[in-house]
Design an enzyme around this catalytic site. Structure first.
Site: not given
Length: 310
Positions: A250-251
């Site tokens: 996600g990052d």
């Protein structure tokens, strides 16, 4: 610029057939300077960008993270605090295809340390073109802190990308960030629902945009991603790849989106970059890591479709 208010030393262990209540002998864990914003910074560095990292670091763990970031060539302006930076553990069970994470809450930040951070942040904003604020909040600062940071960014006319969850996300949305990146579970929680269909998720994202957020980047894991704005809805279809470690994907998506925005790519291409970086991270053992050549190959395999407006 990336903001990581609650960094961590991330330690990942490979533990096949992980079972609660049983002992497991493991090889030495892979140790990473973690926290969502630092993962974003690391991916941006791999893409050729030079983000400045800021936030809070303290104690022996904080010193280790500072040394690691220096070794990785990442610019940093962290506020040193008295309390100890946290450690988080991940147990990766490749045989069963799942992972278990233990995440410490994190340190306490005093009013004086918070004030020093705010002064530093406003100085850094004078040279920033994009801000990425990621992760959980530390004890001692208000739950509305991301809203306040977003308001400062607005005053400085700098777009801010926000990636957090729970009450921090609820309050952060009130600050009208340029983009937020919830996953399905986080958006369902925001809506106080156990599960939502794709159409319901899009409707929820449209409602958030109506509150002043420009875009909602909704990550759906193996099912791709959806970018929702006031004027359009884009759906990304992604290829199937062997997943090694999805922690930090996600990052990495946020980093890919930020990279595309900085390059002034089209929204379709920004979404492609976001997905390619997220997938590339999942193919690596280390958290928040991509191989640029893998990203380039993935870009050719991602399909972007315009969804009908609700």
């Amino acid at each position: 610029m990336t903001i990581t208010l609650n960094p961590a030393i991330d330690i990942a262990y490979k533990v096949n057939h992980f079972r609660i209540g049983h002992g497991h002998r493991v090889e030495r864990g892979r140790k990473t300077a973690g926290g969502k914003g630092l993962n974003v910074s690391r991916v941006l560095k791999r893409l050729g960008d030079s983000p400045v990292c800021t936030g809070f670091l303290g104690g022996i763990n904080g010193k280790w993270i500072m040394d690691q970031l220096e070794h990785e060539g990442l610019d940093q302006t962290f506020i040193e605090i008295k309390d100890e930076t946290r450690t988080c553990l991940a147990f990766l069970d490749e045989e069963n295809g799942n992972q278990t994470e233990l995440m410490e809450k994190g340190p306490f930040v005093s009013a004086e340390e918070q004030e020093e951070f705010e002064e530093t942040l406003k100085q850094l904003m004078s040279e920033a073109s994009l801000i990425i604020a990621s992760g959980s909040l530390v004890s001692g600062i208000p739950v509305s802190y991301y809203r306040e940071i977003s308001e400062w960014a607005h005053a400085a006319r700098i777009p801010i990308l926000l990636d957090t969850s729970g009450e921090a996300l609820e309050k952060g949305i009130e600050g009208k960030p340029f983009l937020i990146k919830p996953n399905k579970a986080e958006l369902c929680k925001y809506m106080n629902q156990a599960n939502l269909s794709i159409d319901e998720l899009i409707a929820a994202a449209k409602n958030i945009c109506a509150q002043g957020v420009r875009y909602v980047l909704l990550s759906l894991g193996k099912d791709g991603a959806i970018l929702v704005g006031d004027d359009q809805i884009l759906r990304a279809e992604i290829p199937t790849v062997p997943v090694v470690n999805a922690v930090g994907s996600g990052d990495s998506m946020v980093a890919g989106m930020a990279y595309g925005l900085q390059k002034k790519y089209s929204l379709e291409d920004c979404l492609k970059w976001a997905c390619a970086c997220g997938i590339a991270n999942a193919m690596e053992w280390e958290t928040g890591t991509i191989q640029p050549h893998a990203v380039q190959e993935l870009l050719e395999k991602i399909q972007i479709k315009q969804e009908a407006k609700l």
